[in-house]
Design a protein around this motif. Structure first.
Motif, PDB file in Angstrom:
ATOM      1  N   LYS A 168      36.096  18.750  31.223  1.00 50.48           N
ATOM      2  CA  LYS A 168      37.303  17.953  31.053  1.00 50.48           C
ATOM      3  C   LYS A 168      37.513  16.978  32.214  1.00 50.48           C
ATOM      4  O   LYS A 168      37.985  15.857  32.018  1.00 50.48           O
ATOM      5  N   PHE A 169      37.186  17.438  33.412  1.00 46.44           N
ATOM      6  CA  PHE A 169      37.407  16.620  34.606  1.00 46.44           C
ATOM      7  C   PHE A 169      36.155  16.637  35.476  1.00 46.44           C
ATOM      8  O   PHE A 169      36.082  17.351  36.481  1.00 46.44           O
ATOM      9  N   PRO A 170      35.143  15.868  35.119  1.00 47.20           N
ATOM     10  CA  PRO A 170      33.873  15.911  35.860  1.00 47.20           C
ATOM     11  C   PRO A 170      33.988  15.472  37.314  1.00 47.20           C
ATOM     12  O   PRO A 170      33.188  15.891  38.148  1.00 47.20           O
ATOM     13  N   ASN A 171      34.997  14.652  37.640  1.00 51.20           N
ATOM     14  CA  ASN A 171      35.148  14.193  39.024  1.00 51.20           C
ATOM     15  C   ASN A 171      35.981  15.146  39.872  1.00 51.20           C
ATOM     16  O   ASN A 171      36.017  15.009  41.099  1.00 51.20           O
ATOM     17  N   THR A 180      46.463  14.923  33.865  1.00 50.85           N
ATOM     18  CA  THR A 180      46.667  16.376  33.911  1.00 50.85           C
ATOM     19  C   THR A 180      47.892  16.826  33.120  1.00 50.85           C
ATOM     20  O   THR A 180      48.112  18.032  32.969  1.00 50.85           O
ATOM     21  N   LYS A 181      48.671  15.900  32.626  1.00 53.66           N
ATOM     22  CA  LYS A 181      49.905  16.272  31.931  1.00 53.66           C
ATOM     23  C   LYS A 181      49.587  17.116  30.696  1.00 53.66           C
ATOM     24  O   LYS A 181      48.775  16.750  29.850  1.00 53.66           O
ATOM     25  N   GLY A 182      50.222  18.284  30.631  1.00 54.04           N
ATOM     26  CA  GLY A 182      50.029  19.189  29.507  1.00 54.04           C
ATOM     27  C   GLY A 182      48.804  20.060  29.595  1.00 54.04           C
ATOM     28  O   GLY A 182      48.612  20.953  28.763  1.00 54.04           O
ATOM     29  N   THR A 183      47.956  19.838  30.580  1.00 52.71           N
ATOM     30  CA  THR A 183      46.741  20.642  30.726  1.00 52.71           C
ATOM     31  C   THR A 183      46.605  21.226  32.131  1.00 52.71           C
ATOM     32  O   THR A 183      45.539  21.689  32.524  1.00 52.71           O
ATOM     33  N   VAL A 199      41.037  28.078  32.456  1.00 53.88           N
ATOM     34  CA  VAL A 199      40.303  26.882  32.871  1.00 53.88           C
ATOM     35  C   VAL A 199      38.862  26.964  32.376  1.00 53.88           C
ATOM     36  O   VAL A 199      38.308  25.998  31.839  1.00 53.88           O
ATOM     37  N   GLY A 200      38.245  28.114  32.535  1.00 52.53           N
ATOM     38  CA  GLY A 200      36.861  28.266  32.101  1.00 52.53           C
ATOM     39  C   GLY A 200      36.674  28.058  30.610  1.00 52.53           C
ATOM     40  O   GLY A 200      35.666  27.496  30.178  1.00 52.53           O
ATOM     41  N   SER A 201      37.652  28.513  29.825  1.00 53.64           N
ATOM     42  CA  SER A 201      37.543  28.377  28.365  1.00 53.64           C
ATOM     43  C   SER A 201      37.943  26.997  27.876  1.00 53.64           C
ATOM     44  O   SER A 201      37.691  26.646  26.720  1.00 53.64           O
ATOM     45  N   GLY A 202      38.595  26.209  28.743  1.00 56.63           N
ATOM     46  CA  GLY A 202      39.069  24.893  28.338  1.00 56.63           C
ATOM     47  C   GLY A 202      40.460  24.906  27.743  1.00 56.63           C
ATOM     48  O   GLY A 202      40.949  23.872  27.272  1.00 56.63           O
ATOM     49  N   ALA A 218      28.822  33.497  35.208  1.00 48.68           N
ATOM     50  CA  ALA A 218      28.632  33.587  33.759  1.00 48.68           C
ATOM     51  C   ALA A 218      28.283  32.240  33.135  1.00 48.68           C
ATOM     52  O   ALA A 218      28.089  32.149  31.915  1.00 48.68           O
ATOM     53  N   GLY A 219      28.199  31.188  33.957  1.00 48.47           N
ATOM     54  CA  GLY A 219      27.819  29.878  33.456  1.00 48.47           C
ATOM     55  C   GLY A 219      28.963  29.039  32.935  1.00 48.47           C
ATOM     56  O   GLY A 219      28.735  28.006  32.291  1.00 48.47           O
ATOM     57  N   ALA A 220      30.200  29.431  33.214  1.00 46.83           N
ATOM     58  CA  ALA A 220      31.351  28.652  32.749  1.00 46.83           C
ATOM     59  C   ALA A 220      31.425  27.322  33.500  1.00 46.83           C
ATOM     60  O   ALA A 220      31.053  27.236  34.682  1.00 46.83           O
ATOM     61  N   PRO A 221      31.926  26.279  32.850  1.00 52.61           N
ATOM     62  CA  PRO A 221      31.976  24.952  33.487  1.00 52.61           C
ATOM     63  C   PRO A 221      33.186  24.815  34.414  1.00 52.61           C
ATOM     64  O   PRO A 221      34.156  24.126  34.106  1.00 52.61           O
ATOM     65  N   VAL A 222      33.145  25.475  35.552  1.00 54.61           N
ATOM     66  CA  VAL A 222      34.260  25.421  36.492  1.00 54.61           C
ATOM     67  C   VAL A 222      33.766  25.052  37.884  1.00 54.61           C
ATOM     68  O   VAL A 222      32.654  25.390  38.278  1.00 54.61           O
TER      69      VAL A 222
END
Length: 327
Positions: free
Chosen positions: A144-147, A160-163, A211-214, A233-237
């Motif tokens: 969601k936020f690669p940077n 980031t509003k709402g997330t 966060v890990g699950s999106g 576990a390989g989560a995108p965090v």
């Protein structure tokens, strides 16, 4: 709040208990002609990985002592108190972030010859802090936020509003953390966060997992273990940890009710040794009161929560403010 007074590397005197107990007689509980032995029960709120790492290192060094570690949360306190009231066998050592519990139960704790130069205490000379658990993380989902995010102000971006996720519930540590955030970012920072319509979770574990699950894109509070477990576990965090951040301590003490005090003292001695600190706090799982511990988080510039300053009145004030701002 207080900062850790850093000890010079190698300055801490360790082995006090172990050296004093090597001559225990065979008739003493938990002792043999060769020294303390038997089972030591530890009740703790520290993470499973920390407990596993510590148990493996300790039993390699002290094969004559068998650790039985029970992990829990707030449920451990009434369990320990029931055992103390009844005099029944149970915990020999209790580990918790609740300094107030140790203060309230000082008369039920075993006094020992701890090293006087230990840098961080819950009760001076009686309840050492054996680890430091930072909370001042920003954790984000890299899909969601690669940077990513690298400052508190970056959380106020329109994206980031709402997330944006945050922890709910006001207790000692949350009151201290909210005060830290205001001190760092100004008195209107929390109102600005509220304008982002944050999503709330009861503890940092489900918050970080979200966060890990999106389910949310970014969280403004966490702790080391759930982040490391998601990454493993390989989560995108990914995460940012404020160098001048906020943390709480794990406090530890031997209970007077312990049925194996001799061996429990050896365990406490190991917790406070460089080897034990590496096992408990290494791998990025916590900060150490000692300098130079391999793999420990650098907490030398962090504000360590002083629970004595978070009175019931302070908690009530933050509870009212939190509801006013976020409800």
């Amino acid at each position: 709040m207080k900062r850790i007074g850093r000890a010079a590397k190698g300055a801490i005197t360790v082995g006090v208990f172990a050296l004093a107990l090597t001559g225990c007689s065979g008739g003493s509980p938990g002792a043999s002609s060769d020294g303390p032995s038997g089972i030591v029960q530890i009740y703790t709120t520290s993470t499973p990985t920390q407990n596993e790492r510590f148990e493996k290192a300790f039993e390699k060094a002290h094969s004559e002592i068998d650790l039985k570690i029970t992990r829990g949360g707030p449920d451990l306190i009434p369990r320990v108190e029931a055992e103390m009231d009844s005099g029944s066998a149970g915990a020999d050592i209790f580990i918790s972030t609740s300094q107030q519990w140790f203060v309230d139960n000082e008369q039920n704790l075993l006094k020992g010859d701890y090293a006087s130069d230990w840098p961080l205490w819950g009760i001076e000379g009686l309840v050492p802090a054996i680890g430091v658990n930072p909370h001042s993380y920003i954790v984000w989902n890299t899909n969601k936020f690669p940077n990513g995010f690298h400052s508190w102000d970056s959380l106020l971006a329109p994206e980031t509003k709402g997330t944006l996720g945050f922890r709910d519930g006001i207790d000692v540590s949350m009151s201290g953390y909210l005060q830290y955030l205001e001190d760092q970012n100004g008195p209107d920072f929390l109102e600005k966060v509220a304008a982002q319509n944050p999503v709330f979770y009861p503890t940092t574990v489900p918050l970080t997992q979200a966060v890990g699950s999106g389910e949310v894109g970014v969280a403004m509070m966490s702790s080391p273990a759930p982040i490391l477990e998601l990454q493993a576990a390989g989560a995108p965090v990914d995460y940012w940890l404020a160098e001048d951040g906020f943390a709480v301590s794990f406090y530890s003490a031997i209970l007077n009710n312990s049925k194996n005090q001799a061996a429990a003292k050896v365990v406490m001695d190991f917790y406070m040794s460089p080897e034990g600190q590496k096992a408990f706090n290494g791998g990025g799982y916590g900060g150490s009161p000692l300098d130079g511990i391999e793999g420990a988080i650098d907490v030398s510039k962090m504000q360590i929560l002083d629970p004595k300053k978070i009175t019931p009145e302070v908690i009530a004030k933050w509870g009212e403010r939190f509801n006013t701002i976020f409800r």
